[in-house]
Design an enzyme around this catalytic site. Structure first.
Site, PDB file in Angstrom:
ATOM      1  N   ASP A  92       0.903  -1.204  -0.199  1.00  0.00           N
ATOM      2  CA  ASP A  92      -0.085  -0.089  -0.073  1.00  0.00           C
ATOM      3  C   ASP A  92       0.987   1.112   0.141  1.00  0.00           C
ATOM      4  O   ASP A  92       0.662   2.064  -0.578  1.00  0.00           O
ATOM      5  CB  ASP A  92      -0.871  -0.025   1.042  1.00  0.00           C
ATOM      6  N   GLU A 111       0.645 -12.606   5.023  1.00  0.00           N
ATOM      7  CA  GLU A 111       1.788 -11.924   4.240  1.00  0.00           C
ATOM      8  C   GLU A 111       2.809 -11.807   5.086  1.00  0.00           C
ATOM      9  O   GLU A 111       3.901 -11.980   4.361  1.00  0.00           O
ATOM     10  CB  GLU A 111       1.029 -10.593   3.687  1.00  0.00           C
ATOM     11  N   LYS A 129       2.547   4.384  -5.087  1.00  0.00           N
ATOM     12  CA  LYS A 129       2.636   3.922  -3.912  1.00  0.00           C
ATOM     13  C   LYS A 129       3.870   4.195  -3.345  1.00  0.00           C
ATOM     14  O   LYS A 129       4.061   4.138  -1.875  1.00  0.00           O
ATOM     15  CB  LYS A 129       2.731   2.283  -4.129  1.00  0.00           C
TER      16      LYS A 129
END
Length: 262
Positions: A92, A111, A129
């Protein structure tokens, strides 16, 4: 797929396409979660089906597992794999030191476990990002449902002493119900604005009762592959200290796009 890809989807695709060049026959590969990681899974599936690539994939969510099976990748658990050669995932946010915020898709716990059980982690992302300082994207933390409101209050109180701009925490929702992770937990999104000392914040958060894991990935990522809407790709290797640039050409009539409708 009907119509042209948007610039951001082109950027995600070229980053994903470049990342699979790192995958070799016989590898055990961690498969990330999210929109950019989905492109990577499809690229890998194409190599499996058309080029005979033989790999075993360890997915970081049930939806990634479903997609991997759909495109022909052999799926195994992390317990079966024990250790991975490589994990490829999205992010992100990432900064110049390749520290990350992850968890926008709600899979941060699996993750992080998969990434830290790998010899190497590659992050694929569009150029949007990249940030100078982490924190503009809300930081997800996974918390157990029991006493989550108390945990939320304790986290907000703790943030007073941290080097951050904001201290609001919100419970992530799925319609009119709390969003539930694959592990049966809730997600609190911390709206911090800026994180001055990410390493310190990550450690303090994980010491709090009720917090399972946080979305700060510090000193885990080795390579970031950045995609641009015009097909350019930039590969940054933090260990080698190198930056390589390339350009990928592709046709939207390719088999990879034939069943994509979103």
């Amino acid at each position: 797929m009907t119509g042209e890809l948007s610039p951001i989807d082109k950027a995600k695709f070229v980053a994903a396409k470049r990342s699979v060049d790192y995958v070799e026959d016989g590898m055990r590969v961690g498969l990330g979660t999210g929109s950019t990681a989905a492109w990577m899974v499809r690229c890998l599936g194409e190599l499996v089906r058309e080029d005979g690539l033989k790999i075993k994939g360890v997915p970081t969510s049930t939806r990634t597992a479903d997609l991997a099976r759909e495109v022909g990748i052999e799926v195994i658990s992390l317990d079966e794999a024990r250790w991975l050669d490589l994990t490829i995932d999205g992010a992100d946010e990432f900064d110049a030191s390749l520290n990350l915020i992850k968890g926008g898709g709600g899979a941060l716990l699996q993750e992080k476990i998969v990434a830290t059980a790998s010899d190497q982690m590659i992050v694929i992302a569009d150029v949007g990002k990249e940030v100078e300082t982490l924190g503009a994207f809300p930081l997800p933390i996974e918390v157990i449902p029991f006493g989550w409101e108390t945990t939320k209050s304790l986290v907000e109180e703790m943030l007073i002493s941290m080097d951050v701009l904001g201290r609001d925490a919100t419970l992530r929702m799925n319609g009119d119900r709390p969003f539930v992770t694959d592990e049966g937990n809730y997600i609190l999104d911390l709206h911090l604005g800026r994180i001055g000392k990410a390493n310190q914040l990550a450690m303090v958060l994980n010491q709090m009762p009720g917090v399972v894991e946080n979305g700060l990935f510090i000193d885990i990522c080795d390579i970031v592959i950045v995609g641009y809407g015009d097909g350019r790709v930039e590969t940054r290797d933090i260990n080698e200290g190198t930056v390589a640039e390339d350009r990928l050409d592709f046709l939207e009539s390719d088999n990879l796009f034939s069943d994509l409708q979103d």
